[in-house]
Design a protein around this motif. Structure first.
Motif, mmCIF file in Angstrom:
data_model
loop_
_atom_site.group_PDB
_atom_site.id
_atom_site.type_symbol
_atom_site.label_atom_id
_atom_site.label_comp_id
_atom_site.label_asym_id
_atom_site.label_seq_id
_atom_site.Cartn_x
_atom_site.Cartn_y
_atom_site.Cartn_z
ATOM 1 N N ALA A 1 46.709 32.135 26.116
ATOM 2 C CA ALA A 1 45.291 32.467 26.011
ATOM 3 C C ALA A 1 44.408 31.275 26.367
ATOM 4 O O ALA A 1 43.196 31.426 26.494
ATOM 5 C CB ALA A 1 44.968 32.950 24.600
ATOM 6 N N ASN A 2 44.987 30.099 26.503
ATOM 7 C CA ASN A 2 44.166 28.916 26.733
ATOM 8 C C ASN A 2 44.096 28.492 28.184
ATOM 9 O O ASN A 2 43.059 28.062 28.651
ATOM 10 C CB ASN A 2 44.705 27.747 25.900
ATOM 11 C CG ASN A 2 44.439 27.965 24.441
ATOM 12 O OD1 ASN A 2 44.878 28.968 23.879
ATOM 13 N ND2 ASN A 2 43.695 27.069 23.827
ATOM 14 N N HIS A 3 45.196 28.589 28.868
ATOM 15 C CA HIS A 3 45.225 28.176 30.271
ATOM 16 C C HIS A 3 45.794 29.306 31.114
ATOM 17 O O HIS A 3 46.907 29.764 30.881
ATOM 18 C CB HIS A 3 46.096 26.932 30.454
ATOM 19 C CG HIS A 3 45.630 25.747 29.652
ATOM 20 N ND1 HIS A 3 44.406 25.155 29.840
ATOM 21 C CD2 HIS A 3 46.230 25.059 28.659
ATOM 22 C CE1 HIS A 3 44.277 24.133 29.001
ATOM 23 N NE2 HIS A 3 45.368 24.063 28.264
ATOM 24 N N ALA A 4 45.023 29.723 32.094
ATOM 25 C CA ALA A 4 45.469 30.773 33.007
ATOM 26 C C ALA A 4 46.547 30.215 33.933
ATOM 27 O O ALA A 4 46.693 28.994 34.052
ATOM 28 C CB ALA A 4 44.277 31.276 33.811
ATOM 29 N N PRO A 5 47.304 31.111 34.578
ATOM 30 C CA PRO A 5 48.301 30.631 35.539
ATOM 31 C C PRO A 5 47.665 29.701 36.569
ATOM 32 O O PRO A 5 46.577 29.946 37.062
ATOM 33 C CB PRO A 5 48.794 31.923 36.195
ATOM 34 C CG PRO A 5 48.596 32.960 35.143
ATOM 35 C CD PRO A 5 47.326 32.561 34.431
ATOM 36 N N SER A 6 48.360 28.622 36.857
ATOM 37 C CA SER A 6 47.845 27.611 37.785
ATOM 38 C C SER A 6 48.331 27.946 39.188
ATOM 39 O O SER A 6 49.428 27.558 39.599
ATOM 40 C CB SER A 6 48.344 26.236 37.354
ATOM 41 O OG SER A 6 47.883 25.252 38.231
ATOM 42 N N HIS B 1 53.946 20.232 34.849
ATOM 43 C CA HIS B 1 53.095 20.556 33.697
ATOM 44 C C HIS B 1 52.415 21.924 33.762
ATOM 45 O O HIS B 1 52.581 22.753 32.870
ATOM 46 C CB HIS B 1 52.032 19.462 33.530
ATOM 47 C CG HIS B 1 51.193 19.616 32.303
ATOM 48 N ND1 HIS B 1 51.727 19.651 31.028
ATOM 49 C CD2 HIS B 1 49.848 19.781 32.136
ATOM 50 C CE1 HIS B 1 50.751 19.793 30.150
ATOM 51 N NE2 HIS B 1 49.603 19.887 30.790
ATOM 52 N N HIS B 2 51.634 22.181 34.827
ATOM 53 C CA HIS B 2 50.794 23.384 34.852
ATOM 54 C C HIS B 2 51.608 24.617 35.224
ATOM 55 O O HIS B 2 52.253 24.648 36.278
ATOM 56 C CB HIS B 2 49.649 23.202 35.857
ATOM 57 C CG HIS B 2 48.684 22.117 35.489
ATOM 58 N ND1 HIS B 2 48.943 20.778 35.733
ATOM 59 C CD2 HIS B 2 47.480 22.156 34.886
ATOM 60 C CE1 HIS B 2 47.920 20.044 35.302
ATOM 61 N NE2 HIS B 2 47.014 20.861 34.773
ATOM 62 N N PHE C 1 45.937 36.469 42.550
ATOM 63 C CA PHE C 1 45.161 36.131 43.748
ATOM 64 C C PHE C 1 43.691 36.513 43.581
ATOM 65 O O PHE C 1 42.966 36.644 44.529
ATOM 66 C CB PHE C 1 45.740 36.860 44.970
ATOM 67 C CG PHE C 1 47.159 36.491 45.257
ATOM 68 C CD1 PHE C 1 47.463 35.348 45.978
ATOM 69 C CD2 PHE C 1 48.201 37.279 44.786
ATOM 70 C CE1 PHE C 1 48.776 35.004 46.236
ATOM 71 C CE2 PHE C 1 49.521 36.941 45.047
ATOM 72 C CZ PHE C 1 49.811 35.796 45.765
ATOM 73 N N LYS C 2 43.258 36.726 42.338
ATOM 74 C CA LYS C 2 41.938 37.299 42.116
ATOM 75 C C LYS C 2 41.305 36.676 40.882
ATOM 76 O O LYS C 2 41.944 36.514 39.860
ATOM 77 C CB LYS C 2 42.130 38.814 41.884
ATOM 78 C CG LYS C 2 40.851 39.634 41.842
ATOM 79 C CD LYS C 2 41.247 41.114 41.924
ATOM 80 C CE LYS C 2 40.048 42.036 41.772
ATOM 81 N NZ LYS C 2 39.556 42.110 40.401
ATOM 82 N N ALA C 3 40.008 36.330 40.998
ATOM 83 C CA ALA C 3 39.289 35.807 39.840
ATOM 84 C C ALA C 3 38.977 36.952 38.886
ATOM 85 O O ALA C 3 39.161 38.126 39.218
ATOM 86 C CB ALA C 3 38.011 35.128 40.307
ATOM 87 N N GLY C 4 38.479 36.622 37.710
ATOM 88 C CA GLY C 4 38.162 37.651 36.741
ATOM 89 C C GLY C 4 36.838 38.319 37.043
ATOM 90 O O GLY C 4 36.090 37.906 37.929
ATOM 91 N N GLU C 5 36.545 39.392 36.317
ATOM 92 C CA GLU C 5 35.263 40.072 36.472
ATOM 93 C C GLU C 5 35.003 40.925 35.241
ATOM 94 O O GLU C 5 35.914 41.250 34.473
ATOM 95 C CB GLU C 5 35.263 40.963 37.719
ATOM 96 C CG GLU C 5 36.232 42.138 37.629
ATOM 97 C CD GLU C 5 36.262 43.003 38.887
ATOM 98 O OE1 GLU C 5 35.767 42.553 39.931
ATOM 99 O OE2 GLU C 5 36.777 44.125 38.807
#
Lengths: 464, 319
Positions: free
Chosen positions: A352-357, A344-345, B92-96
């Motif tokens: 725009a709704n779900h970032a890469p898992s 699924h993920h 490999f990095k969160a947003g900012e």
């Protein structure tokens, strides 16, 4: 010379169209039968210029190739819906109708690996590599004329193809870009048989067809279930089989009357909405043994020369987890030359709704380590095709795994954010199913749209 | 008419057209600088994102060649030399949030969790606001959560969530757990601002006071407000029939009279609009292939929407 103003471009289109038609008609070159020829206009084209290294010319009506200043042209085509053997492919470009367009050297046309550059993003500073073989070189070119380069060796089937054009002559030439309309660069694909949009596989190879994010109280699931009525084969799901909570009632009321018609040939995977019901009991109870061991959510099976793995991205996927260990053992024991997997993920998505898992990466790594060929996701409610990538998302044409987000099963549609690297094709307004025809050492993919819609996408990728 | 006659007529028409076109081309191009020498974008410009890259286009030719920088943002805005850039979530990095100076040098970063959605800079360049979707849920999903914060770059005061502020609706303090804030726009005094607060089925236009840490409701069914250069009107998206599931109508509201003017754009717009000037609203519209275009429409309800910058979003007028 440049031509950048819209009124000029519009005028030039009229001239070129009329003149070209006249030349072809009077010289008797109209093909007797055009049924086996399909013409694709460029899906993206631009050029870069080393005298303006940060400038993008993607919306320009003109494409330049030159050695002083150095200008390089980039062309991209998406070939889709062509069936039968490709017998010949011509790349056609039309010189600009200005005196400076003429040149003693029309440029060298080369194949490129990178098919995911953006028309409005490419500059001299960030240009993609022109890394393939030279397909053809044009000598002297004059203004307002079509020229052809044989690119049959680069374009062998449906898919996305890039070309880079360079020149070693300081007298550059200028071509019309796709923004001009009638004189946009073209790819003319000739096949041995008539192109067809039939959904019946020409071969007897197994078919794996399906989508994710499927059933709710709306009508999208009915539209996609109707497509399955006409497509034989094994049905996959990439999770979120029902909305909103994976209850037994939702399976009975939404899924069963639609996709449930094909339950006996369905091999599902669970999504986060299926897990809104504790332990996804609605999902496991509805599908029974079709979903593998109850409560586990991961299992595998074979289709022809292919090994197929259905995984569960709602439980631990960490390296060393039970699922990841099972997957590595399962792949090691497979013995099939080609491998597909789905869950699924998405690890790769521009949604725009779900970032890469990223927590799915250990599963993708295990598949990559075992030379798997294709992975299907859902979760973002639309369709997206990526070029073959390694687990870090780098383009990898040797061992990379082609991936699809197939979240267009019917529930709703989501928009896209910034388009990620290596994304090749996207659609967010058409429900449909993704059909994979599993050949002995390759697969064909085809997006089959709901009735009344026209978006489609198809291509072929060889197994590793 | 014989085939030969038809061909002759076609040929003649082509020649006539060609003669006219060549004459026009020669006349026109002789007055224009070559693209190479005119490629440096100068004068009044628009800052946009071209698929995630900070870019500039001239106001005089917004669909022409553009300058593309190496700065990558999922959402951006620029005012008075300050650029707010919501960095994409990397593999490999969160947003900012990255605050960039006029030379696009990074002067401040704020780590953020969530999916970039909106950002604004006050007219002076001092105040920066952002909205992110939390848990990846958007308006489209059933139930979603946003996180909206404000940074005062001069005093270095960071408010990570407007939920810290005291919010009142019609004078009553609201503490409901379903409160969500999004879409901040600043006034010229670098203290007051407007934003949307949702609770229950309402999406209120709130007026905020940064120093007082308060917010009060002044209207309902207003999302993603954007204050006009003269500070008298907002452009915003109004849920059709007060139901976001039916889409949004781009509208303006006179803050003095509360008169609402629906704009000529009748397609659903899901964006925080931008005042390109006192009379024109800019906004992004996404195509089915995921690419966006910046459109423009008059702010007074007249006219027709038109593409201003193809393959771009996040417009901000600069210079």
């Amino acid at each position: 010379m440049s031509r950048r103003r819209a009124p000029l471009a519009v005028l030039a289109i009229g001239v070129v169209t009329a003149a070209t038609l006249t030349v072809i008609a009077s010289s008797g070159q109209v093909p007797a039968a055009t049924a086996a020829t399909t013409t694709f206009t460029a899906s993206a084209d631009t050029y870069v210029d080393n005298s303006a290294t940060g400038t993008n010319y993607g919306t320009s009506g003109q494409l330049g190739v030159d050695n002083s200043p150095i200008k390089r042209m980039f062309l991209k085509f998406t070939v889709s819906g062509v069936s039968g053997t490709v017998s010949g492919v011509k790349l056609r470009v039309h010189t600009d109708d200005v005196s400076g367009a003429a040149s003693p050297a029309g440029g060298s046309f080369r194949a490129m690996t990178d098919t995911t550059w953006s028309e409005t993003g490419v500059t001299w500073n960030n240009q993609p590599a022109i890394d393939g073989v030279t397909l053809g070189t044009l000598g002297s070119v004059v203004r307002n004329t079509w020229y052809e380069v044989d690119v049959t060796s680069h374009v062998k089937a449906n898919g996305t193809f890039s070309f880079g054009v360079t020149s070693s002559n300081s007298d550059g030439s200028d071509y019309d870009s796709r923004e001009t309309g009638a004189t946009a660069p073209q790819l003319v694909v000739t096949t041995g048989t008539t192109p067809t949009t039939t959904t019946t596989p020409p071969s007897g190879d197994p078919v794996l067809v399906g989508a994710g994010d499927i059933s709710n109280s709306g009508s999208g699931d009915s539209a996609t279930a109707a497509l399955l009525d006409n497509i034989p084969g094994t049905v996959f799901t990439t999770g979120d089989n029902v909305y909103n909570d994976g209850t037994a009632a939702e399976f009975a009321n939404y899924y069963n009357p639609t996709w449930g018609r094909h339950k006996a040939r369905t091999r599902p995977s669970p999504g986060n909405h299926d897990y809104h019901t504790s332990g996804a009991t609605g999902y496991y109870d509805y599908f029974g043994s079709l979903a593998g061991p109850s409560g586990q959510g991961y299992y595998s099976y074979d289709l022809g020369n292919w090994h197929i793995v259905s995984l569960n991205s709602n439980i631990s996927m960490a390296a060393g987890s039970a699922q990841e260990q099972w997957l590595r053992a399962d792949l090691a024991a497979s013995g099939k030359p080609c491998t597909a997997a789905y869950w699924h993920h998405p690890l790769f998505t521009s949604g725009a709704n779900h970032a890469p898992s990223t927590s799915t990466r250990p599963l993708f790594q295990a598949l990559y380590d075992n030379n798997a060929d294709v992975v299907l996701f859902g979760h973002n409610h639309h369709y997206e095709r990526f070029a073959p990538q390694n687990p870090s998302g780098g383009l990898d044409t040797t061992r990379g795994i082609r991936t699809f987000v197939a979240g267009m099963g019917g529930a709703s549609h989501y928009s896209f954010g910034t388009i990620r690297a290596n994304s090749e094709v996207r659609n967010s307004d058409t429900y449909g199913v993704l059909k994979l025809t599993l050949h002995s050492n390759s697969f064909d993919w085809q997006f089959v749209p709901e009735a009344g819609k026209t978006f489609t996408d198809s291509g072929t990728t060889a197994c590793h | 008419m014989t085939t030969r006659t038809r061909l002759l007529i076609t040929a003649l028409a082509a020649v006539l057209l060609a003669v006219f076109a060549v004459g026009y081309t020669a006349l026109s191009t002789s007055k224009q600088p070559d693209a190479i020498t005119s490629s440096t974008v100068s004068g009044p410009r628009l800052m946009v994102l071209g698929n995630g890259r900070l870019s500039t286009v001239p106001r005089s030719d917004p669909s022409g060649p553009r300058e593309v920088t190496e700065q990558r943002c999922d959402r951006a805005y620029t005012a008075a030399g300050t650029t707010s850039c919501l960095r994409p979530v990397g593999a490999f990095k969160a947003g900012e949030l990255a605050v960039l100076d006029s030379g696009l040098r990074e002067v401040r970063t704020v780590p953020l969790t969530g999916f970039p959605n909106r950002t604004r800079v006050s007219p002076s360049g001092r105040m920066v606001a952002w909205t992110l979707f939390v848990d990846g849920h958007s308006y489209a999903a059933n139930g979603f959560s946003t996180s909206t914060g404000i940074l005062d770059t001069k005093a270095d005061t960071l408010v990570t969530s407007l939920e810290e502020f005291t919010a009142t609706v019609d004078g009553e303090v609201v503490t409901a757990v379903d409160r969500n804030f999004w879409g901040v726009t600043f006034t010229a005094d670098d203290n007051r601002f407007y934003a949307t607060m949702s609770t229950g089925t309402h999406r209120y236009l709130m007026e905020g006071d940064f120093a007082d840490r308060t917010l009060r409701s002044i209207a309902d069914n207003v999302e993603c407000p954007s204050l006009s250069p003269d500070g008298k009107r907002i452009a915003y998206k109004a849920a059709v029939n007060r139901d976001p599931q039916q889409g949004w109508r781009l509208s303006t509201m006179d803050l003095g009279t509360r008169v609402i003017t629906p704009l000529a754009e009748t397609r659903s717009v899901d964006d925080q609009p931008t005042w390109l000037d006192q009379d024109t609203i800019g906004y992004g519209m996404q195509r089915s292939d995921g690419l966006n275009d910046v459109w423009a429409v008059p702010a007074d309800g007249t006219g027709t929407p038109a593409v201003l910058v193809p393959e771009a979003n996040s417009p901000a007028p600069i210079g």
